[in-house]
Design a protein around this motif. Structure first.
Motif, PDB file in Angstrom:
ATOM      1  N   UNK A   1     -64.954  79.517  25.422  1.00  0.00           N
ATOM      2  CA  UNK A   1     -65.907  80.106  24.478  1.00  0.00           C
ATOM      3  C   UNK A   1     -66.708  79.056  23.701  1.00  0.00           C
ATOM      4  N   UNK A   2     -67.003  77.953  24.338  1.00  0.00           N
ATOM      5  CA  UNK A   2     -67.620  76.811  23.659  1.00  0.00           C
ATOM      6  C   UNK A   2     -68.803  77.219  22.769  1.00  0.00           C
ATOM      7  N   UNK A   3     -68.774  76.742  21.519  1.00  0.00           N
ATOM      8  CA  UNK A   3     -69.860  77.034  20.573  1.00  0.00           C
ATOM      9  C   UNK A   3     -69.714  78.366  19.854  1.00  0.00           C
ATOM     10  N   UNK A   4     -68.760  79.166  20.306  1.00  0.00           N
ATOM     11  CA  UNK A   4     -68.584  80.491  19.680  1.00  0.00           C
ATOM     12  C   UNK A   4     -67.573  80.446  18.539  1.00  0.00           C
ATOM     13  N   UNK A   5     -67.617  81.471  17.709  1.00  0.00           N
ATOM     14  CA  UNK A   5     -66.716  81.583  16.559  1.00  0.00           C
ATOM     15  C   UNK A   5     -65.303  81.940  17.019  1.00  0.00           C
ATOM     16  N   UNK A   6     -64.319  81.353  16.380  1.00  0.00           N
ATOM     17  CA  UNK A   6     -62.916  81.649  16.701  1.00  0.00           C
ATOM     18  C   UNK A   6     -62.537  83.067  16.256  1.00  0.00           C
ATOM     19  N   UNK A   7     -61.924  83.816  17.154  1.00  0.00           N
ATOM     20  CA  UNK A   7     -61.266  85.073  16.789  1.00  0.00           C
ATOM     21  C   UNK A   7     -59.830  84.972  17.279  1.00  0.00           C
ATOM     22  N   UNK A   8     -58.932  84.638  16.374  1.00  0.00           N
ATOM     23  CA  UNK A   8     -57.519  84.511  16.745  1.00  0.00           C
ATOM     24  C   UNK A   8     -56.849  85.835  16.383  1.00  0.00           C
TER      25      UNK A   8
END
Ligand SMILES: [Zn+2]
Length: 328
Positions: free
Chosen positions: A11-18
């Motif tokens: 998901x490079x460049x995308x926001x983390x959703x853990x």
């Protein structure tokens, strides 16, 4: 990076959703923002650890679990007592540990009963008074109350936590103890049982108070209510020592918040947020659980990760520009 790790793009460049088990985002961003605010206050106070706190959990390294979902693998935590990020991890860990300990305790002592006791005193006005009062509360509990001849024979073990809240109106500190007591069934015989008023009187006397303090005591019924009650008493015991909303308050000025941080840093230094005793301490030890305060904040429970194969890792990094965690 260690030899057996391989960085993969994810998901490079995308926001983390853990996501947690229920599909909800874990509050990394919220906690990191709070932690940065706390670091700012520490800078105002010229405390060196401000820079450590600022770096807390800046890089989150994940690996893929069996389902291919990212699981936290490595992260550096500052471990500062008031750090909102670290406190979130500690509270999770405390709750998970206490849950394991209580399950085992119920298994080993099916006859045992539990009491949830809350002990308070009047609010304190400043850091020195708060520190002295916290020390007195824990000492009187351990040395005078729980060693009483009329109670000690029934006590199997306990876990206690100390909590401090800030009064939003006058800024005074409310210090109190939560104690989960594991007792023998025979305690509940009419001859030995102590009502709430008895506990209140006892607390007043042993603390040497000239007023009647607020004391709550309640029997926890793990059997009758499907262990729910025990779990909620456990959650109450294992929760935060301080809540970040109390020292990062939106209703107070930065200057007032800085004063609260200064007071709490001083008052809480060297205190234990959670302590086990008796049978519960033995079980905690036998389960090889590490110190909830100084142990590993990565995992809630012990894991056996002796893997030699190459681990695929994904990295999310805090971005000061985007004020969020971004996948590399
Ligand atoms: Zn931290």
């Amino acid at each position: 990076m260690q030899k057996n790790e391989q960085l993969v793009k994810y998901n490079s460049g995308k926001i983390l959703h853990d996501k947690d088990g229920r599909g909800k985002d874990r509050p990394w961003r919220k906690k990191k923002l709070e932690s940065l605010k706390y670091a700012e206050y520490l800078k105002v106070l010229e405390m060196k650890k401000a820079f450590k706190v600022q770096d807390c959990a800046e890089t989150l390294t994940f690996t893929k679990n069996a389902d291919g979902k990212p699981t936290l693998y490595q992260c550096w935590f500052c471990r500062s007592r008031l750090c909102p990020l670290c406190n979130w991890r500690r509270a999770r860990k405390n709750a998970a540990q206490l849950d394991m300990v209580l399950r085992e305790a119920v298994k080993q002592h099916p006859e045992a009963q539990f009491l949830f006791l809350t002990l308070t005193t009047k609010n304190t006005e400043n850091a020195e008074a708060l520190k002295a009062e916290l020390l007195k509360l824990t000492q009187v509990l351990a040395r005078k109350i729980l060693r009483l001849k009329k109670f000690k024979p029934f006590l199997l073990g306990y876990v206690r936590s100390a909590e401090v809240t800030v009064n939003p109106d006058d800024g005074s500190y409310h210090q109190h103890l939560h104690v989960l007591l594991m007792v023998k069934k025979s305690y509940f015989s009419p001859k030995h049982y102590m009502k709430q008023s008895d506990w209140t009187e006892l607390w007043k006397k042993k603390m040497n108070l000239d007023y009647t303090p607020i004391v709550h005591v309640q029997k926890v019924k793990p059997k009758a209510t499907g262990k729910e009650a025990l779990r909620s008493a456990a959650a109450e015991t294992a929760k935060y020592q301080t809540k970040s909303k109390d020292y990062l308050s939106k209703d107070r000025t930065d200057q007032e918040n800085v004063q609260v941080v200064k007071d709490l840093e001083f008052a809480l230094k060297g205190t234990r947020a959670i302590a086990y005793a008796g049978v519960l301490k033995d079980i905690h030890k036998s389960l090889h659980l590490d110190d909830p305060e100084n142990g590993d904040l990565l995992h809630d429970k012990p894991t056996d990760e002796k893997t030699t194969k190459v681990v695929e890792i994904m990295v999310a990094q805090w971005s000061y520009d985007k004020k969020n965690y971004i996948w590399r």
